[in-house]
Design an enzyme around this catalytic site. Structure first.
Site, mmCIF file in Angstrom:
data_model
loop_
_atom_site.group_PDB
_atom_site.id
_atom_site.type_symbol
_atom_site.label_atom_id
_atom_site.label_comp_id
_atom_site.label_asym_id
_atom_site.label_seq_id
_atom_site.Cartn_x
_atom_site.Cartn_y
_atom_site.Cartn_z
ATOM 1 N N GLY A 2 29.362 3.670 -37.982
ATOM 2 C CA GLY A 2 30.231 3.115 -39.018
ATOM 3 C C GLY A 2 29.570 3.182 -40.376
ATOM 4 O O GLY A 2 29.562 4.215 -41.041
ATOM 5 N N GLY A 3 28.960 2.071 -40.783
ATOM 6 C CA GLY A 3 28.412 1.923 -42.134
ATOM 7 C C GLY A 3 27.550 3.078 -42.615
ATOM 8 O O GLY A 3 27.710 3.558 -43.742
ATOM 9 N N ASN B 268 32.760 6.785 -38.217
ATOM 10 C CA ASN B 268 34.012 6.027 -38.227
ATOM 11 C C ASN B 268 34.078 5.305 -39.570
ATOM 12 O O ASN B 268 33.335 4.353 -39.801
ATOM 13 C CB ASN B 268 34.021 5.013 -37.069
ATOM 14 C CG ASN B 268 35.205 4.079 -37.154
ATOM 15 O OD1 ASN B 268 36.196 4.384 -37.818
ATOM 16 N ND2 ASN B 268 35.121 2.951 -36.470
ATOM 17 N N TRP B 269 34.972 5.774 -40.422
ATOM 18 C CA TRP B 269 35.021 5.225 -41.786
ATOM 19 C C TRP B 269 35.805 3.921 -41.882
ATOM 20 O O TRP B 269 35.852 3.315 -42.951
ATOM 21 C CB TRP B 269 35.612 6.261 -42.737
ATOM 22 C CG TRP B 269 34.681 7.404 -43.032
ATOM 23 C CD1 TRP B 269 33.371 7.506 -42.670
ATOM 24 C CD2 TRP B 269 34.982 8.599 -43.763
ATOM 25 N NE1 TRP B 269 32.843 8.693 -43.134
ATOM 26 C CE2 TRP B 269 33.804 9.380 -43.805
ATOM 27 C CE3 TRP B 269 36.131 9.088 -44.391
ATOM 28 C CZ2 TRP B 269 33.752 10.621 -44.455
ATOM 29 C CZ3 TRP B 269 36.083 10.323 -45.029
ATOM 30 C CH2 TRP B 269 34.893 11.075 -45.053
ATOM 31 N N LYS B 270 36.470 3.539 -40.835
ATOM 32 C CA LYS B 270 37.260 2.301 -40.847
ATOM 33 C C LYS B 270 38.155 2.274 -42.098
ATOM 34 O O LYS B 270 38.666 3.319 -42.488
ATOM 35 C CB LYS B 270 36.340 1.081 -40.797
ATOM 36 C CG LYS B 270 35.268 1.200 -39.721
ATOM 37 C CD LYS B 270 34.485 -0.058 -39.532
ATOM 38 C CE LYS B 270 33.326 0.209 -38.595
ATOM 39 N NZ LYS B 270 32.838 -0.972 -37.957
ATOM 40 N N SER C 132 25.417 -0.277 -35.178
ATOM 41 C CA SER C 132 24.292 -0.344 -36.115
ATOM 42 C C SER C 132 23.331 0.841 -35.990
ATOM 43 O O SER C 132 22.124 0.682 -36.143
ATOM 44 C CB SER C 132 23.550 -1.677 -35.972
ATOM 45 O OG SER C 132 24.423 -2.748 -36.281
ATOM 46 N N GLY D 119 28.286 -3.307 -36.848
ATOM 47 C CA GLY D 119 28.262 -3.810 -38.219
ATOM 48 C C GLY D 119 27.379 -5.031 -38.417
ATOM 49 O O GLY D 119 27.431 -5.672 -39.468
ATOM 50 N N HIS E 236 38.808 1.169 -30.228
ATOM 51 C CA HIS E 236 37.697 0.594 -31.000
ATOM 52 C C HIS E 236 37.765 -0.929 -30.913
ATOM 53 O O HIS E 236 38.849 -1.508 -30.903
ATOM 54 C CB HIS E 236 37.770 1.048 -32.462
ATOM 55 C CG HIS E 236 36.523 0.705 -33.218
ATOM 56 N ND1 HIS E 236 36.331 -0.539 -33.763
ATOM 57 C CD2 HIS E 236 35.404 1.422 -33.479
ATOM 58 C CE1 HIS E 236 35.124 -0.560 -34.336
ATOM 59 N NE2 HIS E 236 34.550 0.616 -34.186
ATOM 60 N N GLU F 220 29.977 0.906 -27.218
ATOM 61 C CA GLU F 220 29.698 0.140 -28.424
ATOM 62 C C GLU F 220 29.706 -1.353 -28.099
ATOM 63 O O GLU F 220 30.790 -1.964 -28.038
ATOM 64 C CB GLU F 220 30.763 0.414 -29.486
ATOM 65 C CG GLU F 220 30.866 1.853 -29.914
ATOM 66 C CD GLU F 220 31.413 1.969 -31.320
ATOM 67 O OE1 GLU F 220 30.716 2.534 -32.168
ATOM 68 O OE2 GLU F 220 32.527 1.469 -31.585
ATOM 69 N N GLU G 237 37.466 -3.154 -32.979
ATOM 70 C CA GLU G 237 38.254 -3.830 -34.028
ATOM 71 C C GLU G 237 39.745 -3.770 -33.714
ATOM 72 O O GLU G 237 40.499 -4.667 -34.080
ATOM 73 C CB GLU G 237 37.911 -3.222 -35.399
ATOM 74 C CG GLU G 237 36.531 -3.699 -35.865
ATOM 75 C CD GLU G 237 35.735 -2.703 -36.684
ATOM 76 O OE1 GLU G 237 36.324 -1.790 -37.264
ATOM 77 O OE2 GLU G 237 34.490 -2.847 -36.717
HETATM 78 C C1 PEP Z 1 31.690 1.497 -35.471
HETATM 79 O O1 PEP Z 1 32.459 1.205 -36.356
HETATM 80 O O2 PEP Z 1 32.092 2.072 -34.467
HETATM 81 C C2 PEP Z 1 30.273 1.149 -35.648
HETATM 82 C C3 PEP Z 1 29.449 1.425 -34.674
HETATM 83 O O3 PEP Z 1 29.897 0.549 -36.829
HETATM 84 P P1 PEP Z 1 28.408 0.322 -37.372
HETATM 85 O O4 PEP Z 1 27.672 1.623 -37.201
HETATM 86 O O5 PEP Z 1 28.568 -0.047 -38.806
HETATM 87 O O6 PEP Z 1 27.799 -0.759 -36.551
#
Ligand code: PEP
Length: 247
Positions: free
Chosen positions: A230-231, A3-5, A209, A169, A91, A163, A93
């Site tokens: 994500g990251g 997920n590149w956000k 994470s 994050g 999500h 999640e 966010e």
């Molecule tokens: C996400 O954005 O769904 C996520 C899990 O981010 P991260 O891996 O950075 O925690």
């Protein structure tokens, strides 16, 4: 699935795709039963799809109406037009910054499956809810409401991503025991709603994470079928390591 956000310009996104192609990551993944995908910004979707070479390409959200006065939103037919047939929904966010409720998610999920899209439906509790011991209550509400009136035929289009919001994050990932416990619970909810066969087949991801050095522990759990990342999905090197550590 990465997920590149709100990261990567179109140019950066194409560069990522070309590196993934050069490394043959999609082919390697497929040969070992691992599906790989990314969810770029709306603006990059068309180009990423063109350069995807077999990568699943998902939107990060969409509107439930096909068209109308919804400034800034993107509809499912618009996604179809650029060849996209996957979308993340719910999500944390979106739930936090946009007040997206499970009812709204439900409208989106029903619209998506009617359009034959695949959905990655995100659920998970906040830190406050976790500390209050409410994780299962929250996840139950999100699953029951989000998947309300989805049919036994179309549930096969849905992937669930558990999640915990406190782990996204933050570097504070949930323990593998927590991830497995909640993913197993989600599978039992799916069984209650859609039956044993659907529960056995549905893919359940853990997200929060996830990094190359911990992905293996998660996906080794019986009820964790993959990861939403994500990251660590942003750089092609790290994306490659995530895959390699799944094999
Ligand atoms: C996400 O954005 O769904 C996520 C899990 O981010 P991260 O891996 O950075 O925690």
């Amino acid at each position: 699935m990465g997920n590149w956000k709100m990261n990567h310009t179109i140019e950066e996104a194409i560069d990522f795709c070309e590196k993934v192609k050069e490394e043959g990551l999609v082919r390697t993944g497929k040969s070992r039963g691992v599906l790989l995908g990314v969810a770029p910004s709306f603006l990059s979707l068309q180009q990423v799809k063109r350069h995807s070479h077999g990568l699943i390409v998902a939107a990060q959200d969409c509107h439930y109406e096909d068209h109308g006065a919804y400034t800034s939103s993107v509809s499912i037919p618009m996604l179809e037009e650029v060849g996209v047939n996957w979308s993340i929904i719910g999500h944390s966010e979106r739930r936090t910054y946009d007040n997206e409720t499970s009812f709204v998610c439900n409208r989106k999920i029903k619209a998506l499956v009617e359009h034959n899209f695949h959905v990655v439906y995100c659920v998970g509790e906040t830190l406050k809810e976790y500390e209050a011991g409410l994780t299962k209550d929250i996840v139950k509400e999100q699953i029951l409401t989000g998947l309300m009136n989805v049919t036994k035929d179309t549930i096969s289009k849905v992937v669930i991503a558990y999640e915990p919001v406190w782990s996204i994050g933050t570097g504070k990932n949930a323990s593998v025991e927590i991830a497995e416990d909640i993913c197993r619970y989600i599978r039992s909810l799916i069984e209650g709603m859609f039956g044993k066969v659907a529960a056995g087949k549905i893919l359940i991801l853990y997200g929060g994470s996830v990094k190359p050095n911990n992905i293996r522990e998660y996906i080794s759990q019986e009820d964790v079928d993959g990861a939403l990342v994500g990251g660590a999905s942003l750089k092609s090197d790290s994306f490659k390591e995530l895959l390699v550590n799944c094999l």
